[in-house]
Scaffold this active site. Structure first.
Site, PDB file in Angstrom:
ATOM      1  N   GLY A   1      -3.169  68.202  89.672  1.00  0.00           N
ATOM      2  CA  GLY A   1      -1.790  68.196  89.226  1.00  0.00           C
ATOM      3  C   GLY A   1      -1.031  69.347  89.893  1.00  0.00           C
ATOM      4  O   GLY A   1      -0.851  69.332  91.102  1.00  0.00           O
TER       5      GLY A   1
ATOM      6  N   ASP B   1      -6.005  63.290 104.622  1.00  0.00           N
ATOM      7  CA  ASP B   1      -5.380  63.712 103.370  1.00  0.00           C
ATOM      8  C   ASP B   1      -3.941  64.120 103.668  1.00  0.00           C
ATOM      9  O   ASP B   1      -3.698  65.103 104.360  1.00  0.00           O
ATOM     10  CB  ASP B   1      -6.173  64.887 102.791  1.00  0.00           C
ATOM     11  CG  ASP B   1      -5.752  65.278 101.385  1.00  0.00           C
ATOM     12  OD1 ASP B   1      -4.582  65.067 101.039  1.00  0.00           O
ATOM     13  OD2 ASP B   1      -6.595  65.816 100.637  1.00  0.00           O
TER      14      ASP B   1
ATOM     15  N   TRP C   1      -5.180  70.650  92.915  1.00  0.00           N
ATOM     16  CA  TRP C   1      -4.777  71.840  92.160  1.00  0.00           C
ATOM     17  C   TRP C   1      -5.985  72.476  91.471  1.00  0.00           C
ATOM     18  O   TRP C   1      -6.029  73.697  91.291  1.00  0.00           O
ATOM     19  CB  TRP C   1      -3.714  71.478  91.143  1.00  0.00           C
ATOM     20  CG  TRP C   1      -3.503  72.483  90.053  1.00  0.00           C
ATOM     21  CD1 TRP C   1      -3.904  72.387  88.759  1.00  0.00           C
ATOM     22  CD2 TRP C   1      -2.852  73.759  90.171  1.00  0.00           C
ATOM     23  NE1 TRP C   1      -3.544  73.520  88.053  1.00  0.00           N
ATOM     24  CE2 TRP C   1      -2.893  74.372  88.902  1.00  0.00           C
ATOM     25  CE3 TRP C   1      -2.238  74.432  91.236  1.00  0.00           C
ATOM     26  CZ2 TRP C   1      -2.352  75.628  88.656  1.00  0.00           C
ATOM     27  CZ3 TRP C   1      -1.695  75.688  90.995  1.00  0.00           C
ATOM     28  CH2 TRP C   1      -1.757  76.271  89.715  1.00  0.00           C
TER      29      TRP C   1
ATOM     30  N   HIS D   1      -6.737  61.711  99.998  1.00  0.00           N
ATOM     31  CA  HIS D   1      -6.818  62.713  98.936  1.00  0.00           C
ATOM     32  C   HIS D   1      -7.461  62.177  97.662  1.00  0.00           C
ATOM     33  O   HIS D   1      -7.876  62.958  96.814  1.00  0.00           O
ATOM     34  CB  HIS D   1      -5.391  63.192  98.625  1.00  0.00           C
ATOM     35  CG  HIS D   1      -5.311  64.400  97.744  1.00  0.00           C
ATOM     36  ND1 HIS D   1      -5.746  65.649  98.141  1.00  0.00           N
ATOM     37  CD2 HIS D   1      -4.833  64.566  96.468  1.00  0.00           C
ATOM     38  CE1 HIS D   1      -5.536  66.521  97.164  1.00  0.00           C
ATOM     39  NE2 HIS D   1      -4.987  65.892  96.145  1.00  0.00           N
TER      40      HIS D   1
END
Length: 325
Positions: free
Chosen positions: A39, A268, A107, A296
């Site tokens: 996130g 990615d 993240w 990703h």
């Protein structure tokens, strides 16, 4: 003889009005591994635990502040990188775990590195997927420079911001500035913009877009909207107000003696692979696996397969200091 798997969950009060939801599963006698979701605002995905051998690990997941089942939903106050690092440590203490391995994606890799820098003695090793170093250039790529590869998708993203804010962004900083107020309303406009943000990131995450738009888990319309709002609101908050964090690469020597296995898709578009290469170059015990024809997304077949193998290697690296029945 196999040990019966155990499942536990609960809420942990971490202070400043925040409580985080956690769950623990797998072999209670095995080495622990904590999973840090992406996130920010992505919330835990229990399917991540399926990438690990439940007989070889005690698996801990939790929802970070402001998302998933953690409360209060969407709260930005007292929700920064140091707060999240403190939550990981508070959860470790709450569960009575002396040391654990750390598994982070996107993240979650940023958070894993920040946690390792603050608490290296509590870490046993790392499994990282889709490295995000959270430097200005990394955030600028995601919000702006990726338009060189996805001009149509980026234009649609800007269309959504312009419709919600009345202004069209002309830079990465403007994306953050213009989207803040609409996302914070928690109304229909917020939902539409949050879904556009979520769809933008989802498209960039995958090389193969067949079946995109289907939820990975069965969700109601309200649950889907809530998840999108948490993701967009918290990503925007951290990118606008909290990043870049203290430089992560210079902190690597604090924990470079520990094993690390990195998996990264070559194509990615959310977190380009040069970030993973930079981290591996700074970490003598890091092993980097670049997956061709992958992006990703955690569950790209190539990425998922590489993660399963990397988890086995990490478990072997850690040895048998804790017996597994």
């Amino acid at each position: 003889m196999e040990t019966e798997e155990r499942f536990e969950d609960g809420m942990l009060d971490v202070g400043a009005g925040h409580s985080i939801y956690w769950r623990s599963q797998g072999n209670p006698r095995a080495p622990a591994i904590v999973i840090l979701h992406g996130g920010p605002g992505g919330a835990m995905n229990p399917q991540w635990a399926d990438l690990l051998d439940a007989q070889q690990w005690r698996i801990v997941l939790f929802d970070q502040r402001g998302c998933g089942k953690s409360t209060p939903f969407g709260e930005l106050r007292n929700n920064g990188l140091e707060d999240l690092v403190g939550d990981i440590e508070a959860l470790r203490e709450h569960l009575g775990i002396e040391q654990w391995a750390v598994f982070g994606g996107s993240w979650g890799t940023t958070l894993a590195l920040a946690y390792a820098a603050a608490h290296p003695s509590r870490c046993r090793g790392f499994l990282l997927r889709g490295v995000y170093l959270a430097r200005s250039e990394d955030t600028n790529w995601f919000l702006w420079d990726v338009r060189r590869v996805y001009p149509d998708v980026h234009a649609t993203f800007l269309d959504a911001i312009e419709k919600a804010a009345g202004q069209r962004p002309s830079s990465a900083r403007a994306v953050l500035d213009f989207s803040g107020e609409p996302l914070s309303r928690f109304d229909a406009t917020s939902t539409v913009l949050a879904r556009a943000w979520r769809d933008y990131e989802s498209t960039l995450s995958r090389v193969n877009h067949e079946g995109q738009g289907q939820e990975s888990e069965e969700r109601t319309e309200d649950e889907s909207s809530r998840a999108a709002i948490a993701m967009a609101l918290l990503e925007r908050h951290f990118m606008a107000d909290e990043l870049p964090p203290p430089a992560l690469l210079p902190a690597v020597p604090r924990f470079a003696h520990l094993p690390c296995h990195i998996v990264h898709g070559r194509f990615d578009m959310v977190c380009p692979v040069d970030q993973a290469k930079a981290l591996a170059d700074a970490w003598p015990r890091a092993n980097l696996s670049i997956v061709d024809a992958a992006g990703h997304w955690t569950f790209d077949p190539g990425v998922a397969s590489a993660l399963r193998e990397a988890a086995k290697r990490l478990r072997a690296d850690m040895g048998s200091a804790q017996a597994v029945a």
